[in-house]
Design a protein around this motif. Structure first.
Motif, PDB file in Angstrom:
ATOM      1  N   LEU A 112      -0.249  -8.120   3.495  1.00  0.00           N
ATOM      2  CA  LEU A 112       0.131  -7.271   4.632  1.00  0.00           C
ATOM      3  C   LEU A 112      -1.113  -6.633   5.236  1.00  0.00           C
ATOM      4  CD1 LEU A 112       3.182  -5.323   3.112  1.00  0.00           C
ATOM      5  CD2 LEU A 112       3.257  -7.193   4.778  1.00  0.00           C
ATOM      6  N   PRO A 113      -1.166  -6.509   6.554  1.00  0.00           N
ATOM      7  CA  PRO A 113      -2.282  -5.792   7.157  1.00  0.00           C
ATOM      8  C   PRO A 113      -2.201  -4.297   6.817  1.00  0.00           C
ATOM      9  CG  PRO A 113      -0.685  -6.432   8.825  1.00  0.00           C
ATOM     10  CD  PRO A 113      -0.232  -7.039   7.535  1.00  0.00           C
ATOM     11  N   THR A 161      -6.974   0.307   0.585  1.00  0.00           N
ATOM     12  CA  THR A 161      -6.444  -0.458   1.718  1.00  0.00           C
ATOM     13  C   THR A 161      -6.814  -1.932   1.599  1.00  0.00           C
ATOM     14  OG1 THR A 161      -6.581   1.499   3.120  1.00  0.00           O
ATOM     15  CG2 THR A 161      -6.433  -0.619   4.239  1.00  0.00           C
ATOM     16  N   ARG A 175      -4.871  -3.505  -1.417  1.00  0.00           N
ATOM     17  CA  ARG A 175      -3.456  -3.684  -1.088  1.00  0.00           C
ATOM     18  C   ARG A 175      -3.267  -4.833  -0.102  1.00  0.00           C
ATOM     19  NH1 ARG A 175       0.035  -3.381  -3.886  1.00  0.00           N
ATOM     20  NH2 ARG A 175       1.494  -3.454  -2.184  1.00  0.00           N
ATOM     21  N   ALA A 176      -4.133  -4.917   0.890  1.00  0.00           N
ATOM     22  CA  ALA A 176      -4.011  -5.993   1.876  1.00  0.00           C
ATOM     23  C   ALA A 176      -4.176  -7.355   1.206  1.00  0.00           C
ATOM     24  CB  ALA A 176      -5.043  -5.812   2.986  1.00  0.00           C
ATOM     25  N   GLU A 231      -2.088  -1.653   8.567  1.00  0.00           N
ATOM     26  CA  GLU A 231      -1.132  -0.834   9.334  1.00  0.00           C
ATOM     27  C   GLU A 231       0.312  -0.985   8.829  1.00  0.00           C
ATOM     28  OE1 GLU A 231      -2.074  -4.618  11.517  1.00  0.00           O
ATOM     29  OE2 GLU A 231      -3.300  -2.947  10.858  1.00  0.00           O
ATOM     30  N   ARG A 232       0.555  -1.978   7.985  1.00  0.00           N
ATOM     31  CA  ARG A 232       1.913  -2.153   7.439  1.00  0.00           C
ATOM     32  C   ARG A 232       1.997  -1.664   5.995  1.00  0.00           C
ATOM     33  NH1 ARG A 232       4.462  -7.548   8.088  1.00  0.00           N
ATOM     34  NH2 ARG A 232       6.200  -6.386   7.232  1.00  0.00           N
ATOM     35  N   MET A 233       1.011  -0.881   5.563  1.00  0.00           N
ATOM     36  CA  MET A 233       0.975  -0.362   4.201  1.00  0.00           C
ATOM     37  C   MET A 233       2.255   0.411   3.871  1.00  0.00           C
ATOM     38  SD  MET A 233      -1.232  -0.415   1.669  1.00  0.00           S
ATOM     39  CE  MET A 233      -2.871   0.199   1.546  1.00  0.00           C
ATOM     40  N   GLY A 234       2.810   1.088   4.853  1.00  0.00           N
ATOM     41  CA  GLY A 234       4.032   1.861   4.663  1.00  0.00           C
ATOM     42  C   GLY A 234       5.237   1.006   4.314  1.00  0.00           C
ATOM     43  N   ASP A 235       5.181  -0.297   4.592  1.00  0.00           N
ATOM     44  CA  ASP A 235       6.289  -1.196   4.275  1.00  0.00           C
ATOM     45  C   ASP A 235       6.289  -1.623   2.808  1.00  0.00           C
ATOM     46  OD1 ASP A 235       6.926  -1.063   6.944  1.00  0.00           O
ATOM     47  OD2 ASP A 235       6.015  -3.008   7.453  1.00  0.00           O
ATOM     48  N   ALA A 236       5.212  -1.334   2.105  1.00  0.00           N
ATOM     49  CA  ALA A 236       5.089  -1.762   0.713  1.00  0.00           C
ATOM     50  C   ALA A 236       5.865  -0.826  -0.209  1.00  0.00           C
ATOM     51  CB  ALA A 236       3.619  -1.795   0.301  1.00  0.00           C
ATOM     52  N   THR A 269      -0.969  -8.010  -1.152  1.00  0.00           N
ATOM     53  CA  THR A 269       0.334  -8.199  -0.499  1.00  0.00           C
ATOM     54  C   THR A 269       0.292  -9.155   0.673  1.00  0.00           C
ATOM     55  OG1 THR A 269      -0.006  -6.356   1.033  1.00  0.00           O
ATOM     56  CG2 THR A 269       1.020  -5.839  -1.108  1.00  0.00           C
TER      57      THR A 269
END
Length: 176
Positions: free
Chosen positions: A36-37, A27, A30-31, A39-44, A34
Motif C-alpha cells: 500500500l502507498p 512508512t 509498511r509500504a 497515503e493509504r496507511m490508515g487502511d491497514a 503491504t
C-alpha cells in the motif's frame, strides 16, 4: 564522572525527534510489507501498523547500540578507562568491559606505571612484575601488618591485584 541527567524538557524533545526520525522508516517498511502507498496507511490493520512500529524501534535500538559502541571505542582511544566508561553509562567497570570488550586498548609496550590503593587506613602499591609477566602488590595495613602477593601466580590485571590488596587491607584494618 557523575552520571548525566536530562531534564524533562530535554527528554520530551528527544522523544519528539526520535518519533520524527522513526516515521519515514515505519512508512517505508509498511509500504513494502503491504504494497500500500503511504497515503493509504490508515487502511491497514492497526495491529499490523503498531507491530511495524515496534519492529522499527528494534532497528533503532540496534543502531543506537552500534553507535554507542563506537562512542565507547572513541572514548577508549582517547584514554578513557573501563571504570570511566562504566560510570558514564551507569554500570560497573566489569559491566563496561563486558558491554564494549574492545573499547579500551591494553598497553602493550613498556612497563605499566605502578599505582597505590589506600583503604581501611593502610596502603598497598600495585606494580607490574615482568619476570612472571603479571601484576603484584605489596603494602602495609593499618594494624602494621606487612603483606604482599603470595607469588604463586602473577595476577592478570591491575584491578585483580587491587582486589587482593584491598582484601588484605580490610582484613588488617585494626581498630577492632
Amino acid at each position: 564522572m557523575t552520571r548525566i541527567e536530562a531534564t524533562e524538557a530535554e527528554i520530551t524533545a528527544l522523544e519528539t525527534a526520535l518519533y520524527d526520525a522513526l516515521n519515514p522508516l515505519v512508512t517505508g517498511v509498511r509500504a513494502r510489507e503491504t504494497g500500500l502507498p503511504a497515503e493509504r496507511m490508515g487502511d491497514a490493520d492497526p495491529v499490523d501498523v503498531t507491530l511495524s512500529v515496534l519492529s522499527c524501534w528494534k532497528i533503532v535500538d540496534a543502531t543506537v547500540e552500534r553507535l554507542t559502541a563506537g562512542a565507547a571505542r572513541t572514548a577508549g582511544s582517547y584514554g578513557a578507562s573501563y571504570e570511566r566508561l562504566g560510570a558514564a553509562w551507569g554500570i560497573t567497570r566489569q559491566g563496561a568491559r563486558k558491554k564494549w570488550p574492545d573499547a579500551v586498548e591494553r598497553p602493550r609496550a613498556g612497563i605499566p606505571e605502578p599505582s597505590t590503593v589506600e583503604l581501611f587506613g593502610g596502603i598497598a602499591e600495585l606494580y607490574w612484575d615482568p619476570v612472571p609477566n603479571g601484576w603484584r602488590w605489596k603494602g602495609a595495613a593499618a594494624d602494621g601488618t606487612p603483606g604482599e602477593a603470595d607469588g604463586s601466580h602473577p595476577l592478570g590485571s591491575r584491578e585483580e591485584a587491587a582486589a587482593y590488596a584491598g582484601a588484605f587491607l580490610k582484613e588488617h584494618a585494626g581498630g577492632g
